[in-house]
Design a protein around this motif. Structure first.
Motif, PDB file in Angstrom:
ATOM      1  N   GLU A 182      41.635  -3.157 -38.412  1.00 47.23           N
ATOM      2  CA  GLU A 182      41.014  -3.282 -37.115  1.00 47.23           C
ATOM      3  C   GLU A 182      39.710  -2.690 -37.356  1.00 47.23           C
ATOM      4  N   ALA A 183      39.763  -1.246 -37.814  1.00 47.99           N
ATOM      5  CA  ALA A 183      38.267  -0.444 -37.646  1.00 47.99           C
ATOM      6  C   ALA A 183      37.442  -0.866 -38.855  1.00 47.99           C
ATOM      7  N   TRP A 184      38.167  -1.238 -39.931  1.00 46.60           N
ATOM      8  CA  TRP A 184      37.539  -1.780 -41.246  1.00 46.60           C
ATOM      9  C   TRP A 184      36.501  -3.018 -40.851  1.00 46.60           C
ATOM     10  N   THR A 185      37.284  -3.905 -40.485  1.00 44.59           N
ATOM     11  CA  THR A 185      36.214  -5.244 -40.021  1.00 44.59           C
ATOM     12  C   THR A 185      35.355  -4.883 -38.958  1.00 44.59           C
ATOM     13  N   ALA A 186      35.604  -4.070 -38.022  1.00 42.23           N
ATOM     14  CA  ALA A 186      34.706  -3.705 -36.884  1.00 42.23           C
ATOM     15  C   ALA A 186      33.631  -3.157 -37.350  1.00 42.23           C
ATOM     16  N   ASN A 187      33.451  -2.327 -38.541  1.00 41.32           N
ATOM     17  CA  ASN A 187      32.276  -2.001 -39.178  1.00 41.32           C
ATOM     18  C   ASN A 187      31.769  -2.806 -40.177  1.00 41.32           C
ATOM     19  N   GLY A 188      32.179  -4.188 -40.184  1.00 43.29           N
ATOM     20  CA  GLY A 188      31.664  -5.215 -41.001  1.00 43.29           C
ATOM     21  C   GLY A 188      31.734  -5.083 -42.274  1.00 43.29           C
ATOM     22  N   LEU A 189      32.861  -4.432 -42.996  1.00 43.02           N
ATOM     23  CA  LEU A 189      32.923  -4.028 -44.292  1.00 43.02           C
ATOM     24  C   LEU A 189      33.594  -5.096 -44.909  1.00 43.02           C
ATOM     25  N   PRO A 190      33.589  -5.664 -46.261  1.00 45.01           N
ATOM     26  CA  PRO A 190      34.020  -6.563 -46.935  1.00 45.01           C
ATOM     27  C   PRO A 190      35.839  -6.548 -47.090  1.00 45.01           C
ATOM     28  N   THR A 191      36.304  -7.750 -47.057  1.00 38.59           N
ATOM     29  CA  THR A 191      37.741  -7.676 -47.315  1.00 38.59           C
ATOM     30  C   THR A 191      37.810  -8.712 -48.485  1.00 38.59           C
ATOM     31  N   ALA A 192      39.174  -8.813 -48.771  1.00 35.76           N
ATOM     32  CA  ALA A 192      39.670  -9.711 -49.961  1.00 35.76           C
ATOM     33  C   ALA A 192      41.053 -10.359 -49.719  1.00 35.76           C
ATOM     34  N   PRO A 193      41.427 -11.568 -50.267  1.00 37.47           N
ATOM     35  CA  PRO A 193      42.799 -11.649 -50.185  1.00 37.47           C
ATOM     36  C   PRO A 193      43.745 -10.641 -50.835  1.00 37.47           C
ATOM     37  N   VAL A 194      45.035 -10.488 -50.250  1.00 32.80           N
ATOM     38  CA  VAL A 194      45.921  -9.584 -51.046  1.00 32.80           C
ATOM     39  C   VAL A 194      46.148 -10.092 -52.480  1.00 32.80           C
ATOM     40  N   LYS A 195      46.557  -9.116 -53.081  1.00 37.22           N
ATOM     41  CA  LYS A 195      46.980  -9.523 -54.533  1.00 37.22           C
ATOM     42  C   LYS A 195      48.379  -8.636 -54.667  1.00 37.22           C
ATOM     43  N   PRO A 196      49.230  -9.149 -55.629  1.00 35.69           N
ATOM     44  CA  PRO A 196      50.397  -8.609 -55.893  1.00 35.69           C
ATOM     45  C   PRO A 196      50.304  -7.077 -56.140  1.00 35.69           C
ATOM     46  N   ALA A 197      51.307  -6.144 -55.560  1.00 36.35           N
ATOM     47  CA  ALA A 197      51.276  -4.887 -55.980  1.00 36.35           C
ATOM     48  C   ALA A 197      51.803  -4.334 -57.262  1.00 36.35           C
ATOM     49  N   ALA A 198      50.754  -3.940 -57.976  1.00 37.97           N
ATOM     50  CA  ALA A 198      51.090  -3.565 -59.259  1.00 37.97           C
ATOM     51  C   ALA A 198      52.258  -2.694 -59.383  1.00 37.97           C
TER      52      ALA A 198
END
Length: 703
Positions: free
Chosen positions: A685-701
């Motif tokens: 919620e805060a990350w996107t409100a600050n306009g920062l990039p996201t990416a599709p989730v990847k499997p957890a190593a």
């Protein structure tokens, strides 16, 4: 705060303080002399189960602790102690002293830092050397000194080897104690004086007794599983009768469990808590009109088990209090095991048992222990193993704990004030409500007066906390009393709980008879006498823009206090703006950390399809349960694998946003494990409100 956590530890501490002086576990009857007899320049403490004496300021200094038990009885007396000396001075020594001030006489057997064992007697200024034996002492923490006395004579032994006998010495028949000499560190453990040893010849059975010649188990070790009969390790024939307790009025037995403070607390507090919390569960259902879809007796057993196990899941820095909490929890359940096994042994008829509203004793034990095991498997594994819990049973216990924990917290939330130990509470902290009152009546029995005279204040204060936790419609009055029957009950008409001393005594006697070999709680003399390679993190600052301007209030206070409890499923609701086991990190701080530390590990518990470009999805890390359950070990292993077991790696936990409690849980789990944990409260919620990039989730190593 409920009758749990710090509240229970206060009861345990009060019990220990009331029943025994500091250092009682190591010094036994000498414990009360430390404060009065300690000399300037000497310092005392406790380390790894030892009472320690340190002297670095007074070369040639001498410290003694004495008690006056008087002459040895006709049936003999044994003084036994585990000692240790660590000094650069070869003459530094520690040993057992027999002293008679009136006759100005002393006999001392000492173990010296040069491994010599010496026995000498002083009369006035005259010294008489009696024996000097080299290399009988090992100086490895296992050395035991034993003095066997009969009237007018004494035999001295070290590690089971006779050093010498003395007869008709004026030092005999008065004081017995420990003497340490010169600079160094000296250790004392398991000091005991045992009377009425059935007139055994001096020195007989020198290898027997309470661990003679055996290495000490550090106090931090987990408690052993209780045995069906440990009389062989705690021979009643060599113990002072258990009911010879000064200052404890009344009739009947008072089992002392070998004088072991931790076991005394474990039995009496464990029995009391199990009974009381069961009845208080009834009171909650009755007073709050809680819905019940199954047998109420079974339901309140589950409530009791949840409250009993909780203090073991959140230990203090005091290992003795932690041990007492574990012991109390163990005996709270173990009483049903013993009762059920005794019934089996007697071949008791079950013709009418199917009509009893209570589940059978062994089944009650299984249900309670399963809840406790599911909440803290590491602590209760020894008990589960001892009683033969099958693997298929243990495999169900985590789910049983989680289901019962969620159910009771959800049922009680509308009637619970929000607080540190009650984060699910839906009532404000200052919500009005009726109190829980407590009265301890005088008793005609010793065990009743143990509670009425010695423990009433601490127990009263903690039971009253329940009235501060739950919003009750009317007062609940608790009375401890002699009832003339083995019972305890909640009266819905009066809103009262009756706790019978008779029932507590009966169960304590049963445990003593099984574990200590007593008969009816009394000591009876007997004839004659236990990595994988880490993941490769992305380059520091990969894809990260400059610091955001901060368009989101990530530290907004919703009035939810920080807690050491895991939030229960479904993990939705306002979160605290502080954390008890992790540092809160805001978006600008997180970006700065990403740019500056290439080893950072970010874990997303939200379950969303989008996350930070360098984050790993790991929703299970935010699960509820307990911080001592099986998931805790799995999370620790995952973190070790993905950091190369570098515990200084910054680990950031994030979720969907300010109302996602799963990330709080995950940070709590990691912080409790000792990892360098951060909680990114604002999450996606805060990350996107600050306009920062996201990416599709990847499997957890490594998952």
């Amino acid at each position: 705060m409920r009758f749990r956590g710090a509240g229970l530890f206060f009861v345990l501490a009060a019990f220990a303080t009331t029943a025994h002086a500091a250092y009682e576990k190591q010094l036994g009857p000498l414990a009360g002399t430390v404060k009065q007899q300690l000399l300037q320049g000497w310092h005392v403490g406790e380390q790894d189960g030892w009472f320690t004496l340190r002297n670095s300021d007074v070369p040639g200094g001498e410290q003694t602790f004495y008690i006056n038990p008087g002459p040895a009885p006709e049936t003999g007396r044994i003084t036994d102690v585990n000692v240790m000396v660590n000094s650069k001075s070869p003459k530094a020594s520690i040993g057992i002293a027999l002293n008679n001030n009136a006759r100005k006489s002393l006999c001392l057997l000492e173990i010296r830092a040069d491994r010599n064992t010496m026995l000498f007697c002083l009369e006035g200024q005259t010294r008489r050397d009696i024996a000097s034996v080299p290399n009988v002492a090992k100086l490895d923490g296992t050395d035991r000194i034993r003095v066997v006395e009969v009237p007018g004579a004494a035999r001295f032994l070290v590690n089971g080897q006779k050093i010498a006998d003395i007869e008709n010495e004026p030092a005999l028949g008065s004081e017995i104690g420990i003497m340490a000499y010169d600079e160094g560190t000296f250790g004392i453990a398991d000091f005991m004086i045992v009377s009425d040893v059935a007139a055994k010849p001096a020195g007989s059975g020198a290898q027997g007794g309470a661990g003679a010649g055996a290495p000490r188990v550090p106090s931090a070790a987990p408690p052993p599983a209780p045995a069906n009969n440990t009389a062989a390790n705690n021979t009643p024939a060599t113990r002072t009768p258990a009911n010879n307790t000064p200052g404890l009025p009344g009739e009947g037995p008072y089992p002392r469990f070998g004088g072991d403070t931790l076991r005394i607390v474990g039995v009496y507090v464990g029995i009391m808590r199990s009974i009381f919390l069961h009845e208080f569960g009834h009171a909650l259902i009755g007073e709050l009109e809680l819905p019940a879809t199954g047998a109420e007796e079974d339901a309140v057993d589950m409530y009791s088990a949840l409250q009993i196990v909780e203090p073991t899941m959140y230990p203090t820095k005091d290992e003795d209090l932690n041990t007492m909490a574990r012991e109390a929890a163990t005996y709270a359940a173990l009483q049903w095991y013993y009762s059920g096994k005794l019934a089996e042994k007697r071949g008791a008829s079950a013709s009418s048992a199917w009509q009893d509203e209570h589940t059978g004793d062994l089944k009650r034990f299984r249900n309670m222990l399963c809840i406790m095991y599911g909440g803290n498997p590491a602590v209760f594994e020894p008990v589960a193993k001892h009683v033969g819990f099958e693997d298929r049973t243990k495999a169900r216990c985590t789910d049983e704990f989680n289901k019962q924990n969620r159910a009771w917290r959800r049922l009680l939330a509308p009637h619970t004030r929000v607080g540190t130990w009650t984060p699910d509470g839906l009532q404000p902290a200052n919500a009005p409500g009726a109190p829980v009152n407590v009265v301890f009546e005088p008793s005609k029995r010793k065990i009743g007066n143990l509670f009425a005279n010695n423990l009433s204040e601490a127990i009263t204060n903690n039971i009253k906390l329940l009235g501060q936790t739950y919003v009750l419609p009317r007062p609940v009055n608790v009375v401890f009393k002699d009832c003339g029957q083995l019972n305890a009950w909640y009266n819905p008409r009066e809103g009262s709980i009756t706790m019978c001393y008779d029932l507590i005594e009966n169960i304590a006697v049963m445990v003593s008879d099984i574990e200590m070999g007593t008969v009816g709680g009394e000591v009876v003399a007997k004839d004659g006498g236990a990595p994988t390679a880490p993941r490769q993190p992305p380059a520091a600052g990969q894809g990260m823009p400059a610091l955001p301007a901060g368009a989101f209030d990530e530290l907004k206070d919703y009035g939810v206090p920080p807690t050491n409890l895991l939030f229960s499923s479904p993990y939705r609701g306002p979160t605290p703006n502080k954390h008890t086991r992790a540092d809160i990190i805001t978006t600008p701080e997180l970006v700065r950390l990403i740019n500056n530390d290439k080893n950072i590990l970010i874990i997303d518990t939200s379950g969303l399809r989008e996350t930070l470009p360098i984050a790993y999805p790991l929703s299970d890390a935010g699960s509820d349960g307990s911080v001592a359950d099986h998931l805790q070990g799995a999370l620790d292993a995952w973190l070790k694998k993905n950091t190369g077991d570098r515990r200084d790696t910054p680990i950031v936990f994030m979720g969907a946003g300010m109302n996602d409690r799963s990330s709080y849980n995950a940070a709590l789990r990691a912080g409790t494990l000792g990892w360098r944990a951060y909680w990114y409260r604002g999450g996606m919620e805060a990350w996107t409100a600050n306009g920062l990039p996201t990416a599709p989730v990847k499997p957890a190593a490594g998952k």
